[in-house]
Motif scaffolding. Structure first.
Motif, mmCIF file in Angstrom:
data_model
loop_
_atom_site.group_PDB
_atom_site.id
_atom_site.type_symbol
_atom_site.label_atom_id
_atom_site.label_comp_id
_atom_site.label_asym_id
_atom_site.label_seq_id
_atom_site.Cartn_x
_atom_site.Cartn_y
_atom_site.Cartn_z
ATOM 1 N N UNK A 140 13.626 -2.147 7.571
ATOM 2 C CA UNK A 140 13.739 -0.694 7.736
ATOM 3 C C UNK A 140 14.847 -0.029 6.919
ATOM 4 N N UNK A 141 15.967 -0.721 6.712
ATOM 5 C CA UNK A 141 17.051 -0.080 5.956
ATOM 6 C C UNK A 141 17.017 -0.456 4.472
ATOM 7 N N UNK A 142 15.858 -0.846 3.987
ATOM 8 C CA UNK A 142 15.714 -1.216 2.585
ATOM 9 C C UNK A 142 16.267 -0.166 1.614
ATOM 10 N N UNK A 143 15.989 1.126 1.790
ATOM 11 C CA UNK A 143 16.505 2.096 0.805
ATOM 12 C C UNK A 143 18.024 2.027 0.630
ATOM 13 N N UNK A 144 18.765 1.748 1.706
ATOM 14 C CA UNK A 144 20.220 1.670 1.612
ATOM 15 C C UNK A 144 20.678 0.380 0.925
ATOM 16 N N UNK A 145 19.800 -0.593 0.843
ATOM 17 C CA UNK A 145 20.147 -1.879 0.245
ATOM 18 C C UNK A 145 19.901 -1.931 -1.258
ATOM 19 N N UNK A 200 0.812 -1.218 0.000
ATOM 20 C CA UNK A 200 0.000 0.000 0.000
ATOM 21 C C UNK A 200 0.843 1.264 0.000
ATOM 22 N N UNK A 201 1.969 1.198 -0.716
ATOM 23 C CA UNK A 201 2.820 2.371 -0.852
ATOM 24 C C UNK A 201 3.832 2.552 0.257
ATOM 25 N N UNK A 202 3.746 1.740 1.303
ATOM 26 C CA UNK A 202 4.705 1.864 2.407
ATOM 27 C C UNK A 202 6.071 1.324 2.005
ATOM 28 N N UNK A 203 6.087 0.450 1.013
ATOM 29 C CA UNK A 203 7.347 -0.071 0.513
ATOM 30 C C UNK A 203 7.937 -1.165 1.372
ATOM 31 N N UNK A 204 9.028 -1.746 0.844
ATOM 32 C CA UNK A 204 9.687 -2.855 1.529
ATOM 33 C C UNK A 204 10.258 -2.442 2.879
#
Length: 197
Positions: A66-71, A57-61
């Motif tokens: 929690x550190x998905x964007x850095x991965x 629902x747009x919240x993302x992985x």
């Protein structure tokens, strides 16, 4: 009591083995083989990461990791293609993400793919091609020194891991997507050993 990692690894063993068999035919010491390896990865990773960004629902992985964007590794992968002067390939359509358990299973495949990266990079470097040796940002990308142990901790403690069947489905979907890319005649590179065998 088995860990979630052990259960997931056992349940996806066949899918993982098929993928390893296909990618083992890529000769990474050969410039053409390495380019085709990167093209196969690039047919999957950017679109899959984008799908995971918009999942749940747009919240993302990051809802489950929690550190998905850095991965995320799309930028590193596309930079490697640019270094080699290779255009980004058409994207394979990533499966529509399911619930949190599915996302966790998909992340298991993406994060697990880092484990052999050092060995793959050594193969690339052994070829001695200057451009290929400079185009290893994807294989050297690390969000942190403990990225795999940190992921395993999430896998073990996340309430979303309780739905093993959904996790397995997510992982198998992504193994199959990478296998599809690796088997594409546009990306496949058979090693000299395989040709002579």
């Amino acid at each position: 009591m088995h860990s979630n990692r052990t259960l997931l690894r056992a349940a996806t063993q066949a899918a993982h083995a098929r993928l390893d068999t296909v990618f083992s035919r890529y000769d990474l010491a050969c410039p053409a083989g390495y380019r085709r390896f990167l093209l196969a990865q690039a047919a999957v990773v950017p679109s899959l990461e984008a799908a995971l960004d918009g999942a749940l629902d747009g919240a993302g992985a990051r809802r489950v990791l929690p550190d998905w964007p850095e991965r995320r590794r799309s930028a590193a992968l596309l930079a490697d293609l640019a270094t080699l002067g290779v255009a980004r390939p058409p994207a394979l359509r990533a499966p529509a993400p399911g619930g949190p358990g599915w996302v966790l299973g998909a992340l298991y495949v993406l994060e697990g793919s880092r484990l052999g990266a050092k060995m793959l990079r050594r193969r690339v470097m052994s070829g001695g091609d200057v451009l290929c040796c400079a185009a290893t940002a994807y294989l050297t990308h690390e969000p942190g020194s403990a990225s795999w142990p940190d992921f395993l901790a999430v896998l073990q403690t996340s309430p979303h891991a309780a739905d093993l069947d959904t996790m397995v489905l997510g992982a198998c979907d992504i193994f199959a997507l990478f296998e599809q890319a690796a088997c594409s005649p546009d990306h496949e590179e058979v090693s000299a050993h395989a040709e002579s065998g």
